[in-house]
Design an enzyme around this catalytic site. Structure first.
Site, short mmCIF file in Angstrom:
data_model
loop_
_atom_site.label_atom_id
_atom_site.label_comp_id
_atom_site.label_asym_id
_atom_site.label_seq_id
_atom_site.Cartn_x
_atom_site.Cartn_y
_atom_site.Cartn_z
N CYS A 2 0.84 -1.19 0.00
CA CYS A 2 0.00 0.00 0.00
C CYS A 2 0.88 1.25 0.00
O CYS A 2 2.10 1.17 0.15
CB CYS A 2 -0.90 0.00 1.22
N ARG A 27 1.21 2.21 -6.06
CA ARG A 27 1.45 1.21 -5.03
C ARG A 27 0.18 0.47 -4.62
O ARG A 27 0.23 -0.51 -3.87
CB ARG A 27 2.06 1.86 -3.78
N TRP A 74 -3.63 -1.68 -1.63
CA TRP A 74 -3.58 -2.90 -2.45
C TRP A 74 -3.89 -4.04 -1.50
O TRP A 74 -3.16 -4.29 -0.56
CB TRP A 74 -2.20 -3.06 -3.08
N ASN A 100 1.22 0.03 5.97
CA ASN A 100 1.67 -0.76 4.83
C ASN A 100 2.47 -1.93 5.37
O ASN A 100 3.38 -1.73 6.18
CB ASN A 100 2.53 0.08 3.89
N GLY A 101 2.15 -3.13 4.94
CA GLY A 101 2.87 -4.30 5.41
C GLY A 101 1.91 -5.41 5.79
O GLY A 101 0.73 -5.41 5.41
N GLU A 482 10.41 -10.85 -20.90
CA GLU A 482 9.97 -9.53 -20.47
C GLU A 482 8.87 -9.00 -21.39
O GLU A 482 7.90 -8.39 -20.92
CB GLU A 482 11.16 -8.56 -20.45
N LYS A 486 5.16 -7.90 -20.03
CA LYS A 486 4.54 -6.61 -20.26
C LYS A 486 3.17 -6.78 -20.90
O LYS A 486 2.20 -6.12 -20.53
CB LYS A 486 5.42 -5.74 -21.18
N GLU A 489 0.60 -8.21 -18.44
CA GLU A 489 0.34 -7.28 -17.33
C GLU A 489 -0.71 -6.24 -17.68
O GLU A 489 -1.59 -5.95 -16.87
CB GLU A 489 1.63 -6.54 -16.94
N HIS A 505 9.08 -28.15 -27.44
CA HIS A 505 8.97 -29.09 -26.33
C HIS A 505 7.69 -28.86 -25.52
O HIS A 505 7.71 -28.88 -24.29
CB HIS A 505 10.20 -28.96 -25.42
N LYS A 604 3.07 -1.52 -7.89
CA LYS A 604 4.42 -1.24 -8.36
C LYS A 604 5.50 -1.90 -7.50
O LYS A 604 6.37 -2.59 -8.01
CB LYS A 604 4.64 0.28 -8.38
#
Length: 609
Positions: A2, A27, A74, A100-101, A482, A486, A489, A505, A604
């Site tokens: 958060c 966040r 979040w 936050n945590g 990557e 992207k 996401e 395979h 993030k």
């Protein structure tokens, strides 16, 4: 994961808190809220939804208060509802808290508090904190003592800020979650936040708090102590980020802005660190001989940083240095033997990624030397690692990392080059002048792509596909992974990245005429030949083939589409290809009307394990 913000000073805090929450929304954006102290009790306004929804509501209510706290969430404990939004308080509203945590012992604490008659109204772990504070406030009659005692009860990770009724003060503490102090002493104004961009519009003077720190902030007065109350000094630093970097400016989305600013970010990464004419790399914080005892390198990272670590590790392997990349959340199980001849490189954009910090600490406990590659001076990783290499990319607000991947990959490649100068039996490059000259020109190559790409047109052509595959070999493999990350996401479409040879395979069974395959070619003749063969196997099953390759590359003659990258050294070609794939992802998501900067379920900085 958060975002929290607190402001103490003269004048109203609400607008400042909302600005901070808007700047922290990367966040978390499930819900948001603020609490202010105005001499008539603590006023709390919170709700599920985005910060803009909260701002609209507050314009109608117009609360006032010169001391306040705010939160954008979040979800970890409990769904994103009005009840679970922060700040949390007791039924008396004597105490309000943002956090936050993760409080690992919240079940036990909650049961104990309920046994004392405390009533809970949310599903969150955070709600135990205001109840604990109020219990100790009733017992001691002193709010600072109550805050310290409450914090001492908590197990897990937290950055917490609290208000107490009728007191113009914010109490705050951190343990395992980021908390940054900002100050404008001339204005008698102090800020506390999860990250610097929250208050960058108001001050660039910051102190990065450490685990165990407790802050007592009043207008015109600030004290930082340890949990026992002993005063500690935290150095005030001036961050060199431009406040305008945290705004979208003329762009519709932060992501597109951050893609477009990659030339500048990369120029900052390499500035003063390479001399193409002399063929030298100068990483000022790594003196001669610092790596002479290293026999093995382990890189630990998550998400996009993991893909950058794969890129950097490839440079080490090509030089004959033993190097392995580990997902930080699996490091305890996968690392194998670690000793004083092991160098562990922790790659984390924020410097606060919980899994990566855990891996870093485990390596240190085993006696390994450590380096972090990060974007944030003063971050936990930068403070705890033996050495730090900063990527200098500037603030990145979009949840989907773009410019930081490029800068991490380059910084890791330079660090790999520096390692080969010390590690016994490592092979230094015999084309170092060409290699560094191409790196020097890399920002211009990215600018060329940004000026002449056809990613928007190509994205529209394949918008209704069933799935999207990305393939490459060596360094291009990390770019393929990557590129797929992207895409998934921000489009919410199925995308996967594979080593080219892995296609046959298993994944080939999924290939149809509605599965475009993006194949990355770097100009390495031997590797490209194999990638072409694998790409043709997919094409023979009906898959459209998109070659991401230099102009004139032979793969373009067989591909259905060609995303052109400027001709460059094979080591850097993958980073040019990566920009093309970022643009494809962006425009595909835009055409699907996705919330590009705030993709669902993601945040993030992953500061909880």
């Amino acid at each position: 994961m958060c975002g929290i913000i607190a402001r103490v000073g003269n004048g109203d805090s609400v607008d400042t808190l909302l600005t901070g929450l808007e700047n922290l929304e990367y966040r978390g954006y499930d819900s948001a809220g603020v609490a202010v102290q105005n001499g008539h009790g603590i006023k709390i306004h919170k709700q599920s939804g985005r910060v803009e929804d909260l701002a609209t509501d507050l314009r109608e209510r117009q609360p006032k208060g010169n001391v306040g706290i705010g939160h954008t969430r979040w979800s970890t404990h409990g769904p994103p509802t009005d009840e679970n939004a922060h700040p949390h308080s007791t039924s008396t509203t004597n105490v309000a808290v943002v956090h936050n945590g993760v409080i690992e012992n919240y079940d036990t604490l909650r049961e104990e508090l309920q046994a004392k008659g405390r009533e809970f109204t949310s599903d969150t772990d955070t709600e135990v904190i205001p109840h604990l504070m109020e219990e100790y406030l009733e017992e001691t009659g002193d709010s600072e003592t109550a805050f310290r005692k409450a914090v001492e009860e908590l197990e897990g990770s937290y950055a917490v800020a609290a208000l107490v009724d009728d007191e113009d003060v914010v109490y705050a503490a951190r343990q395992g979650s980021p908390l940054v102090l900002g100050q404008d002493e001339e204005a008698g104004e102090y800020f506390l936040a999860s990250d610097v961009p929250a208050f960058l519009e108001y001050t660039d003077e910051v102190a990065f708090l450490e685990d165990g720190d407790v802050v007592i902030a009043r207008p015109d007065d600030l004290t930082v102590t340890d949990l026992e109350g002993n005063v500690v000094e935290r150095e005030i630093e001036r961050v060199d980020w431009d406040p305008e970097e945290t705004g979208k400016g003329r762009y519709d989305h932060f992501m597109l802005k951050e893609i477009d600013t990659q030339p500048t970010a990369l120029s900052n990464t390499i500035d003063g660190r390479i001399d193409p004419v002399e063929g030298t790399v100068d990483l000022e914080d790594f003196p001669d001989g610092i790596f002479e005892d290293v026999r093995e390198v382990q890189l630990v990272a998550c998400g996009t940083s993991y893909h950058a670590a794969l890129y950097g590790a490839q440079s080490l392997k090509q030089a004959g240095v033993r190097a392995e990349v580990h997902r930080a959340n699996e490091y305890e199980l996968s690392s194998g033997p670690i000793d004083e001849q092991t160098l562990v490189i922790a790659v984390t954009q924020s410097g606060e990624t919980a899994d990566t910090l855990g891996a870093l600490r485990r390596a240190q406990d085993k006696g390994a030397s450590t380096v972090t590659v990060t974007n944030v001076v003063g971050s936990t990783a930068a403070r705890e690692a033996d050495e730090a290499l900063f990527i200098r990319a500037g603030p990145e607000i979009g949840v989907a990392a773009t410019k930081t991947f490029s800068s991490q990959a380059v910084a890791l490649s330079l660090l790999a080059h520096r390692l080969t100068e010390d590690v016994p039996d490592a092979d230094t490059r015999d084309d170092v002048t060409e290699y560094l000259s191409a790196l020097h020109e890399l920002p211009d190559g990215i600018s060329e792509i940004l000026d002449r790409h056809k990613a928007e047109e190509l994205s529209r052509k394949y918008r209704d596909s069933d799935a999207y595959f990305f393939i490459g070999r060596g360094m291009a493999n990390s770019v393929a992974k990557e590129g797929a990350l992207k895409f998934k996401e921000i489009t919410y479409e199925h995308a996967e990245g594979f080593a080219s040879g892995e296609l046959k395979h298993g994944p080939l069974a999924l290939v149809t005429q509605d599965t475009p395959v993006f194949a990355i070619f770097t100009g390495d003749e031997e590797q490209d030949k194999k990638t072409r063969k694998n790409a043709e196997e997919a094409q023979a099953r009906g898959a459209p083939l998109v070659a991401v390759a230099p102009e004139g590359h032979e793969a373009a003659s067989i591909a259905d589409e060609h995303l052109v990258v400027p001709d460059t050294h094979p080591v850097w070609a993958g980073l040019l290809a990566n920009v093309q794939l970022q643009l494809v992802s962006y425009y595909a998501a835009d055409q699907l009307s996705r919330p590009i900067d705030k993709p669902r379920n993601l945040a993030k900085s992953v500061t909880v394990e």
